[in-house]
Enzyme design. Structure first.
Site, short mmCIF file in Angstrom:
data_model
loop_
_atom_site.label_atom_id
_atom_site.label_comp_id
_atom_site.label_asym_id
_atom_site.label_seq_id
_atom_site.Cartn_x
_atom_site.Cartn_y
_atom_site.Cartn_z
N SER A 22 -1.01 -8.92 -9.49
CA SER A 22 -2.17 -8.78 -8.61
C SER A 22 -2.74 -10.14 -8.23
CB SER A 22 -3.26 -7.94 -9.31
OG SER A 22 -2.84 -6.63 -9.51
N ARG A 26 -2.23 -12.31 -4.50
CA ARG A 26 -3.42 -12.82 -3.81
C ARG A 26 -3.32 -14.33 -3.63
NH1 ARG A 26 -4.73 -8.13 -5.99
NH2 ARG A 26 -6.52 -6.93 -5.20
N GLY A 69 3.72 -2.48 -2.48
CA GLY A 69 2.54 -2.09 -1.72
C GLY A 69 1.62 -3.24 -1.42
N SER A 143 -7.64 2.48 -0.45
CA SER A 143 -7.03 1.52 -1.35
C SER A 143 -7.72 0.16 -1.21
CB SER A 143 -5.54 1.37 -1.03
OG SER A 143 -5.00 0.26 -1.72
N GLN A 145 -6.46 -2.55 -1.66
CA GLN A 145 -5.53 -3.51 -1.06
C GLN A 145 -5.80 -3.67 0.44
OE1 GLN A 145 -1.57 -2.26 -2.10
NE2 GLN A 145 -1.94 -2.48 -4.29
N ASP A 302 -4.67 1.99 -12.24
CA ASP A 302 -3.33 1.71 -12.75
C ASP A 302 -3.21 1.91 -14.25
OD1 ASP A 302 -2.28 1.19 -10.28
OD2 ASP A 302 -2.44 -0.97 -10.42
N ARG A 333 1.25 10.11 -8.43
CA ARG A 333 1.16 9.98 -9.89
C ARG A 333 0.45 11.17 -10.55
NH1 ARG A 333 -0.07 3.40 -10.30
NH2 ARG A 333 2.12 2.80 -10.02
N LYS A 403 9.70 -3.99 -11.03
CA LYS A 403 8.62 -4.10 -10.03
C LYS A 403 7.47 -4.94 -10.55
CE LYS A 403 5.50 -1.28 -7.21
NZ LYS A 403 5.75 -1.99 -5.95
#
Length: 425
Positions: A22, A26, A69, A143, A145, A302, A333, A403
């Site tokens: 994460s 960024r 993602g 989201s 994101q 998460d 999920r 991942k």
């Protein structure tokens, strides 16, 4: 490929955590916007970060971010601010993950984006240009994101950005993480009020930046300690897991894992309490846990898979809310957790949208349960420690962990798990 897992009898291990993907992604996006060609220190070595590194280095016409993602959302906004034309695409699953909210927002700010396939979903064709910016209103329950992508691009906009989020703001810690990382690179950004962030049109400054290790990855080791202490017959066993490179007062939202697991029988000890300094952390059992657990995961979605599996296996009834975004992750999920927990004999209720609960209801488990991972790294890693309670547990497609945590299985084997390969499955 399938792995068959058998647990150790005791555990005393120093786990090598990956760097936070994460923070890595960024820092990579912001660093690229500074024009700096030097990468931040201690970058994550995982699929999601690798595709960012490759894209920013090569900048091909067609950028394939595979299943990442964060890369899809962050690069979409970044490409809108840079000269040149690109198509950004990904895996089949990524081409069915919605991105319309972000595209609509960027268009309002002056971006030139079009869909090359189904409306509202990747692939996207982007022609970079100077964005006007200004005031923008966006739902807070999307989201984080999307929000982070807009914020990171904002210093490059002529008028900067005033972003107002309506309704409940989901995953706020991830937004705060973005704000703090942007400040590290010289951005002038502030929360104007509880739902509005203002970014000034000031250029980023190239900065030497260090990436903290990943609290999300630490969650699986918390799960191991919680389940091991529950099953270990030797009350005097010296059971511990050591983790390096984590920070007390971390800006990662998933650092809340240490609080949640304190309610499930795991104590966290920091070698140093100096704020925002990487240090050594030790996890030990304290043999006291709550009789039931209710928690709002709005800020830490998460962690949900790890905590669902752990709480149920410990026999702790729960109600976990704030899980609205779980249906649009690497897989649905909510559905995946419900189905795979049933294989272990646990009836999980998802009748309230955005909530998973378990009241102790059991069903007949599979004799030799096989966990499907749905191309989702967190499904594999959240269920792997369940082998402590269910020796011989099988995990399909275990390679999905690359991942975010490529060394996960090697680490699990090094701490004493016996992992058998079943290539014919």
């Amino acid at each position: 490929m399938q792995y068959i897992l058998y647990p150790p009898k005791n555990i005393s291990f120093n786990a090598a955590l990956p760097a936070s993907k994460s923070i890595s992604n960024r820092a990579l996006a912001i660093n690229a916007l500074t024009g700096n060609t030097m990468h931040p220190d201690n970058l994550s070595r995982c699929d999601d970060t690798d595709v960012m590194v490759d894209a920013l280095r090569d900048m091909p016409y067609e950028i394939n971010i595979k299943a990442a993602g964060t890369a899809m959302r962050f690069l979409t906004a970044l490409l809108c601010t840079r000269d040149g034309e690109h198509v950004i695409t990904g895996t089949e699953r990524m081409r069915h993950r919605p991105i319309g909210v972000l595209v609509d927002a960027l268009r309002k700010l002056g971006a030139d984006i079009e869909y090359t396939g189904e409306e509202g979903f990747p692939p996207l064709r982007i022609r970079g240009k100077q964005l006007e910016g200004g005031k923008l209103e966006i739902p807070g329950n999307i989201s984080s994101q999307y929000i982070s992508a807009l914020l990171m691009a904002a210093p490059k906009m002529t008028r900067g950005l005033e972003l107002r989020m309506t309704g409940t703001v989901f995953s706020r810690p991830y937004i705060d993480l973005t704000v703090c990382t942007m400040r590290e690179f010289g951005a002038e950004i502030e929360w104007a009020d509880a739902s509005t962030i203002r970014v000034e049109p000031k250029q980023y400054t190239p900065t030497k930046f260090f990436v903290e290790n990943d609290w999300s990855a630490a969650s699986y080791w918390y799960e191991v300690i919680a389940l091991m202490s529950h099953t270990c017959a030797d009350a005097d066993a010296d059971m511990r897991i050591d983790l390096d490179g984590l920070m007390d007062g971390s800006r990662q939202g998933d650092s809340a894992v240490r609080y949640i697991f304190s309610l499930l029988g795991v104590k966290t000890e920091f070698e140093s309490r100096e704020a925002l300094t990487p240090t050594h952390v030790t996890l030990i059992p304290h043999h006291r846990r709550m009789p039931r657990l209710d928690y709002d995961f709005t800020g830490q979605p998460d962690l949900a898979q790890t905590i669902v599996v752990t709480a149920a296996l410990l026999g702790v009834p729960f109600t976990f809310s704030g899980l609205y975004t779980l249906r649009i992750k690497e897989t649905d999920r909510i559905t995946a957790l419900k189905k795979e927990m049933a294989k272990l004999g646990y009836v999980i209720d998802d009748s309230v949208e955005g909530t998973l609960s378990w009241d102790g209801t059991r069903c007949e488990p599979m004799t030799e349960p096989v966990i499907d991972t749905y191309e989702d790294h967190r499904m594999a890693m959240a269920f792997a420690p369940a082998a402590i309670m269910i020796p011989g547990l099988r995990i399909n497609n275990p390679g999905v962990v690359t991942k975010s945590y490529p060394d996960f299985w090697q680490q699990l084997a090094a701490c004493g798990f016996n992992i058998e390969e079943n290539p014919a499955s």
